[in-house]
Design a protein around this motif. Structure first.
Motif, short mmCIF file in Angstrom:
data_model
loop_
_atom_site.label_atom_id
_atom_site.label_comp_id
_atom_site.label_asym_id
_atom_site.label_seq_id
_atom_site.Cartn_x
_atom_site.Cartn_y
_atom_site.Cartn_z
N GLN A 143 50.35 34.87 36.29
CA GLN A 143 50.03 35.31 37.64
C GLN A 143 51.28 35.75 38.39
OE1 GLN A 143 48.74 32.76 36.04
NE2 GLN A 143 46.54 32.77 36.30
N ALA A 144 52.35 34.97 38.32
CA ALA A 144 53.59 35.35 38.99
C ALA A 144 54.17 36.63 38.38
CB ALA A 144 54.61 34.22 38.89
N ASP A 145 54.08 36.75 37.06
CA ASP A 145 54.63 37.93 36.39
C ASP A 145 53.92 39.20 36.84
OD1 ASP A 145 56.23 36.13 35.03
OD2 ASP A 145 55.07 36.24 33.17
N LEU A 146 52.60 39.18 36.86
CA LEU A 146 51.86 40.38 37.24
C LEU A 146 52.10 40.74 38.70
CD1 LEU A 146 48.49 39.80 35.34
CD2 LEU A 146 50.37 41.34 34.72
N LYS A 147 52.20 39.73 39.58
CA LYS A 147 52.53 40.01 40.99
C LYS A 147 53.91 40.67 41.09
CE LYS A 147 49.89 36.05 42.76
NZ LYS A 147 50.00 34.67 43.29
N THR A 148 54.86 40.16 40.31
CA THR A 148 56.21 40.70 40.35
C THR A 148 56.26 42.11 39.81
OG1 THR A 148 57.10 38.45 40.11
CG2 THR A 148 58.59 40.27 39.64
N PHE A 149 55.57 42.36 38.72
CA PHE A 149 55.49 43.73 38.19
C PHE A 149 54.92 44.67 39.26
CE2 PHE A 149 54.82 42.29 33.47
CZ PHE A 149 56.16 41.95 33.39
N ALA A 150 53.81 44.27 39.89
CA ALA A 150 53.18 45.12 40.89
C ALA A 150 54.12 45.38 42.07
CB ALA A 150 51.88 44.49 41.38
N ALA A 151 54.88 44.35 42.46
CA ALA A 151 55.83 44.52 43.57
C ALA A 151 56.90 45.55 43.24
CB ALA A 151 56.47 43.18 43.91
N HIS A 152 57.19 45.71 41.96
CA HIS A 152 58.17 46.71 41.52
C HIS A 152 57.51 48.04 41.17
CE1 HIS A 152 60.73 43.13 41.20
NE2 HIS A 152 61.75 43.94 41.14
N ARG A 153 56.23 48.15 41.46
CA ARG A 153 55.45 49.36 41.17
C ARG A 153 55.44 49.68 39.67
NH1 ARG A 153 58.06 50.17 46.07
NH2 ARG A 153 56.65 50.53 47.83
N VAL A 154 55.35 48.61 38.89
CA VAL A 154 55.24 48.71 37.44
C VAL A 154 53.85 48.23 37.05
CG1 VAL A 154 56.08 47.71 35.27
CG2 VAL A 154 57.71 48.43 37.02
N PHE A 155 53.19 48.93 36.14
CA PHE A 155 51.85 48.56 35.70
C PHE A 155 51.97 47.39 34.73
CE2 PHE A 155 48.16 48.83 32.87
CZ PHE A 155 47.13 48.85 33.81
N GLY A 156 51.35 46.28 35.07
CA GLY A 156 51.48 45.07 34.28
C GLY A 156 50.36 44.87 33.28
N THR A 157 50.72 44.53 32.05
CA THR A 157 49.76 44.13 31.03
C THR A 157 50.12 42.71 30.61
OG1 THR A 157 51.15 45.05 29.25
CG2 THR A 157 49.47 46.50 30.22
N SER A 158 49.18 42.03 29.94
CA SER A 158 49.43 40.62 29.66
C SER A 158 48.83 40.18 28.33
CB SER A 158 48.87 39.75 30.79
OG SER A 158 47.47 39.89 30.88
N VAL A 159 49.51 39.23 27.72
CA VAL A 159 49.03 38.50 26.56
C VAL A 159 49.13 37.02 26.90
CG1 VAL A 159 49.55 37.85 24.18
CG2 VAL A 159 49.63 40.26 24.87
N ILE A 160 48.00 36.33 26.90
CA ILE A 160 47.97 34.93 27.33
C ILE A 160 48.12 34.01 26.13
CG2 ILE A 160 46.58 33.15 28.46
CD1 ILE A 160 45.37 35.33 30.19
N THR A 161 49.08 33.11 26.21
CA THR A 161 49.40 32.21 25.10
C THR A 161 48.86 30.80 25.32
OG1 THR A 161 51.48 31.62 26.16
CG2 THR A 161 51.51 33.46 24.60
#
Length: 266
Positions: A21-39
């Motif tokens: 959740q923090a990673d995707l928020k941070t990506f979005a704040a940098h205007r980077v499209f976030g993708t994820s793999v949940i471990t």
């Protein structure tokens, strides 16, 4: 124009302050499209982690295959990988993971080890050699090296020793290192050491600080910044996020950082 794409490989934080959740928020704040793999799935909030359920490594691989086959990932951040098998799996994909930022999530905020020594060895032996940047905090550096890392001199030596495992850059995140009035991070790159300073923020809202720093670094690498610039920018972003949320009252424990474009945080 299409946005650049970054990938986070990490655990889910049900409280929203750290992990995926923090990673995707941070990506979005940098205007980077976030993708994820949940471990892993965690049952946690601002007070602590109540339970963890790891994801089968085969399904972690299926998620990686799906993302990498379809989307032009420009940088990758790893967080909680949970098991030695998952660390080994991600290491096997490393040649396909550009701008790899490895945040070795090994120790809970309480100081307790989350995983076995096998997981720690897997990081050192299998994953670190492929990393562009590794970002252990003081406790994680202590666990990885089997000795206490408590002051700036310790952190410098720890960064040098961890660099010997193969990453191109090592950041030992200091937070409030003993003997320093600032938040100091020790950066090893190319045989030289630099200290990143920021004023200490007296706040309990620091849950997800390490995740946010690593994710901001990956986002900036995805945007084409060189490593030194990406690290300095990530440090400034985390400081601004801590400052912006310093008086929040979310939950009864360690609350989250603020998030958003840098110019809205400062």
């Amino acid at each position: 124009m299409n946005p650049v794409v970054a990938l986070t490989i990490a655990g889910s934080d049900s409280g929203g302050g750290a992990g995926i959740q923090a990673d995707l928020k941070t990506f979005a704040a940098h205007r980077v499209f976030g993708t994820s793999v949940i471990t892993a799935l965690t049952a946690q909030n601002t007070v602590g982690v109540k339970d963890i359920s790891t994801v089968d490594p085969g399904f972690v691989g299926a998620q990686l295959d799906a993302v990498l086959a379809d989307l032009p990932v420009a940088a990758v951040k790893t967080g909680m990988l949970a098991t030695p098998q998952t660390v080994a799996l991600v290491a096997g994909y490393a040649p396909r993971l550009p701008g790899l930022v490895v945040d070795p999530v090994l120790v809970a905020s309480s100081g307790d080890r989350l995983f076995t020594r096998d997981a720690e060895r897997a990081y050192l032996d299998l994953l670190f050699p492929h990393a562009a940047v590794v970002t252990p905090n003081l406790r994680e550096a202590s666990v990885l090296l089997g000795r206490d890392v408590t002051d700036v001199d310790d952190a410098v030596k720890a960064a040098e020793d961890l660099a010997a495992t193969g990453p191109r850059c090592v950041v030992v995140k200091g937070g409030h290192l003993r003997g320093s009035s600032d938040a100091v991070d020790v950066v090893w790159a190319g045989g030289t050491v630099e200290l990143l300073h920021a004023p200490w923020i007296d706040t309990a809202n620091n849950h997800g600080t390490g995740c946010t720093f690593a994710a901001a670094t990956a986002a900036r690498l995805a945007l084409g910044q060189p490593v030194a610039e990406a690290l300095a920018g990530a440090k400034a972003y985390v400081h601004a996020a801590l400052t912006a949320s310093s008086d929040w009252r979310l939950g009864g424990g360690h609350g989250p950082l603020a998030w958003g474009p840098f110019d809205q945080l400062t």
